[in-house]
Design a protein around this motif. Structure first.
Motif, PDB file in Angstrom:
ATOM      1  N   LEU A  40       0.381   1.483  -9.670  1.00 17.42           N
ATOM      2  CA  LEU A  40       0.050   2.387  -8.568  1.00 17.42           C
ATOM      3  C   LEU A  40      -0.778   3.528  -9.156  1.00 17.42           C
ATOM      4  N   ASN A  41      -2.044   3.596  -8.762  1.00 15.22           N
ATOM      5  CA  ASN A  41      -2.919   4.663  -9.263  1.00 15.22           C
ATOM      6  C   ASN A  41      -2.654   5.987  -8.562  1.00 15.22           C
ATOM      7  N   LYS A  42      -2.490   5.904  -7.227  1.00 18.28           N
ATOM      8  CA  LYS A  42      -2.302   7.142  -6.463  1.00 18.28           C
ATOM      9  C   LYS A  42      -1.825   6.793  -5.064  1.00 18.28           C
ATOM     10  N   GLN A  43      -1.011   7.691  -4.495  1.00 14.82           N
ATOM     11  CA  GLN A  43      -0.582   7.589  -3.107  1.00 14.82           C
ATOM     12  C   GLN A  43      -0.644   8.974  -2.513  1.00 14.82           C
ATOM     13  N   GLY A  44      -1.292   9.111  -1.351  1.00 13.63           N
ATOM     14  CA  GLY A  44      -1.416  10.415  -0.712  1.00 13.63           C
ATOM     15  C   GLY A  44      -2.527  10.392   0.313  1.00 13.63           C
ATOM     16  N   GLU A  45      -2.908  11.553   0.794  1.00 13.17           N
ATOM     17  CA  GLU A  45      -3.993  11.620   1.772  1.00 13.17           C
ATOM     18  C   GLU A  45      -5.335  11.401   1.083  1.00 13.17           C
ATOM     19  N   HIS A  46      -6.142  10.503   1.651  1.00 16.47           N
ATOM     20  CA  HIS A  46      -7.475  10.258   1.119  1.00 16.47           C
ATOM     21  C   HIS A  46      -8.351  11.457   1.476  1.00 16.47           C
ATOM     22  N   PRO A  47      -9.039  12.071   0.502  1.00 15.93           N
ATOM     23  CA  PRO A  47      -9.772  13.307   0.782  1.00 15.93           C
ATOM     24  C   PRO A  47     -10.948  13.137   1.740  1.00 15.93           C
ATOM     25  N   MET A  48     -11.519  11.936   1.817  1.00 19.25           N
ATOM     26  CA  MET A  48     -12.647  11.726   2.725  1.00 19.25           C
ATOM     27  C   MET A  48     -12.191  11.182   4.078  1.00 19.25           C
ATOM     28  N   ALA A  49     -11.309  10.194   4.050  1.00 24.42           N
ATOM     29  CA  ALA A  49     -10.867   9.553   5.295  1.00 24.42           C
ATOM     30  C   ALA A  49      -9.828  10.390   6.038  1.00 24.42           C
ATOM     31  N   LYS A  50      -9.169  11.307   5.325  1.00 28.36           N
ATOM     32  CA  LYS A  50      -8.097  12.127   5.912  1.00 28.36           C
ATOM     33  C   LYS A  50      -6.980  11.268   6.496  1.00 28.36           C
ATOM     34  N   LYS A  51      -6.688  10.165   5.794  1.00 26.28           N
ATOM     35  CA  LYS A  51      -5.612   9.269   6.186  1.00 26.28           C
ATOM     36  C   LYS A  51      -4.744   8.983   4.975  1.00 26.28           C
ATOM     37  N   ALA A  52      -3.516   8.550   5.222  1.00 25.59           N
ATOM     38  CA  ALA A  52      -2.638   8.137   4.126  1.00 25.59           C
ATOM     39  C   ALA A  52      -3.269   6.945   3.411  1.00 25.59           C
ATOM     40  N   ALA A  53      -3.235   6.988   2.085  1.00 20.51           N
ATOM     41  CA  ALA A  53      -3.892   5.941   1.294  1.00 20.51           C
ATOM     42  C   ALA A  53      -3.082   5.639   0.039  1.00 20.51           C
ATOM     43  N   VAL A  54      -3.286   4.433  -0.482  1.00 22.44           N
ATOM     44  CA  VAL A  54      -2.738   4.040  -1.779  1.00 22.44           C
ATOM     45  C   VAL A  54      -3.835   3.341  -2.565  1.00 22.44           C
ATOM     46  N   GLY A  55      -3.717   3.391  -3.879  1.00 25.14           N
ATOM     47  CA  GLY A  55      -4.661   2.685  -4.741  1.00 25.14           C
ATOM     48  C   GLY A  55      -3.911   1.979  -5.856  1.00 25.14           C
ATOM     49  N   PHE A  56      -4.236   0.715  -6.081  1.00 21.90           N
ATOM     50  CA  PHE A  56      -3.589  -0.095  -7.103  1.00 21.90           C
ATOM     51  C   PHE A  56      -4.622  -0.802  -7.976  1.00 21.90           C
ATOM     52  N   ASN A  57      -4.256  -1.054  -9.220  1.00 20.36           N
ATOM     53  CA  ASN A  57      -4.928  -2.025 -10.080  1.00 20.36           C
ATOM     54  C   ASN A  57      -3.918  -3.113 -10.392  1.00 20.36           C
ATOM     55  N   ALA A  58      -4.395  -4.341 -10.569  1.00 17.59           N
ATOM     56  CA  ALA A  58      -3.489  -5.446 -10.887  1.00 17.59           C
ATOM     57  C   ALA A  58      -4.225  -6.497 -11.705  1.00 17.59           C
ATOM     58  N   THR A  59      -3.475  -7.200 -12.541  1.00 20.85           N
ATOM     59  CA  THR A  59      -4.049  -8.282 -13.345  1.00 20.85           C
ATOM     60  C   THR A  59      -3.110  -9.478 -13.340  1.00 20.85           C
ATOM     61  N   THR A  60      -3.694 -10.646 -13.554  1.00 21.58           N
ATOM     62  CA  THR A  60      -2.908 -11.862 -13.731  1.00 21.58           C
ATOM     63  C   THR A  60      -3.787 -12.900 -14.413  1.00 21.58           C
ATOM     64  N   THR A  61      -3.176 -13.976 -14.863  1.00 21.74           N
ATOM     65  CA  THR A  61      -3.903 -15.115 -15.423  1.00 21.74           C
ATOM     66  C   THR A  61      -3.396 -16.374 -14.745  1.00 21.74           C
ATOM     67  N   ILE A  62      -4.341 -17.216 -14.323  1.00 23.10           N
ATOM     68  CA  ILE A  62      -3.973 -18.490 -13.704  1.00 23.10           C
ATOM     69  C   ILE A  62      -4.641 -19.632 -14.465  1.00 23.10           C
ATOM     70  N   LYS A  63      -4.158 -20.846 -14.237  1.00 22.26           N
ATOM     71  CA  LYS A  63      -4.808 -22.043 -14.780  1.00 22.26           C
ATOM     72  C   LYS A  63      -5.564 -22.710 -13.637  1.00 22.26           C
ATOM     73  N   ARG A  64      -6.874 -22.804 -13.770  1.00 19.70           N
ATOM     74  CA  ARG A  64      -7.688 -23.345 -12.681  1.00 19.70           C
ATOM     75  C   ARG A  64      -7.407 -24.819 -12.432  1.00 19.70           C
ATOM     76  N   SER A  65      -6.983 -25.541 -13.460  1.00 22.13           N
ATOM     77  CA  SER A  65      -6.698 -26.969 -13.278  1.00 22.13           C
ATOM     78  C   SER A  65      -5.554 -27.187 -12.289  1.00 22.13           C
TER      79      SER A  65
END
Length: 194
Positions: A143-168
């Motif tokens: 979770l990068n941040k949760q709070g009011e978005h300064p431009m949209a003036k709405k509640a917002a959240v920001g996430f980064n995520a990673t994973t690895t899959i096997k394409r086969s």
């Protein structure tokens, strides 16, 4: 007087707890496609690690302030947006041997469980579906941040995520093992309450 205190104290505590529960809020955040990226990479014959991305990604993140266990993530990825930065490879990836976008226009992810690992880190368990084939995956999310978005003036959240899959596992095993079976996926998103 003592009897009154004994009666009122549990009542007051009950009201406080009830008001706390009432204030616990469940919010649905909608992914902002303009601020959502999904980049994937693979190893090419040991020489390089090319990247490609998808765009126009949509979905929702449902967060329950009272219990992370009640959170949900649902994402739709339009396969036609794949961009390898090489047109011939884009066409190949959209074809039947890879994503087969004519028959399966979308890949999807639906969470099944979310576990807090502390320090704004989470494991998001879920089912990834590509070409009509569903496989369990685990996203390591921050979770990068949760709070009011300064431009949209709405509640917002920001996430980064990673994973690895096997394409086969999704019937896309061309050139394995010379071109890696493992695909690394990196996601960054902003999501807002409508």
């Amino acid at each position: 007087m003592i009897m009154m205190k004994k009666t009122l104290l549990p009542l007051a505590l009950g009201l406080l707890l009830a008001s706390g529960i009432a204030q616990a809020k469940t919010e649905t955040y909608h992914l902002d496609p303009n601020h959502t990226s999904l980049v994937f990479s693979w190893n090419h014959f040991g020489f390089s690690n090319p990247t490609a991305n998808f765009s126009a990604i949509t979905g929702t993140i449902v967060l329950d302030d009272a219990a992370i266990a009640n959170a949900k993530v649902d994402v739709t990825i339009p396969v036609k947006t794949v961009d390898t930065h090489v047109q011939a490879l884009n066409d190949e990836f959209q074809g039947a041997e890879y994503f087969d976008q004519k028959q399966y226009p979308n890949a999807t992810f639906h969470s099944t469980k979310i576990v807090s690992k502390g320090d704004n880190r989470y494991q998001v368990f879920g089912d990834l579906t590509i070409k009509g084939i569903s496989r369990p995956v685990i996203l390591d999310a921050v979770l990068n941040k949760q709070g009011e978005h300064p431009m949209a003036k709405k509640a917002a959240v920001g996430f980064n995520a990673t994973t690895t899959i096997k394409r086969s596992e999704f019937k896309m095993g061309q050139f394995v093992p010379n071109v890696s079976d493992d695909i690394t996926i990196s996601i960054s998103t902003e999501a807002l309450v409508k």
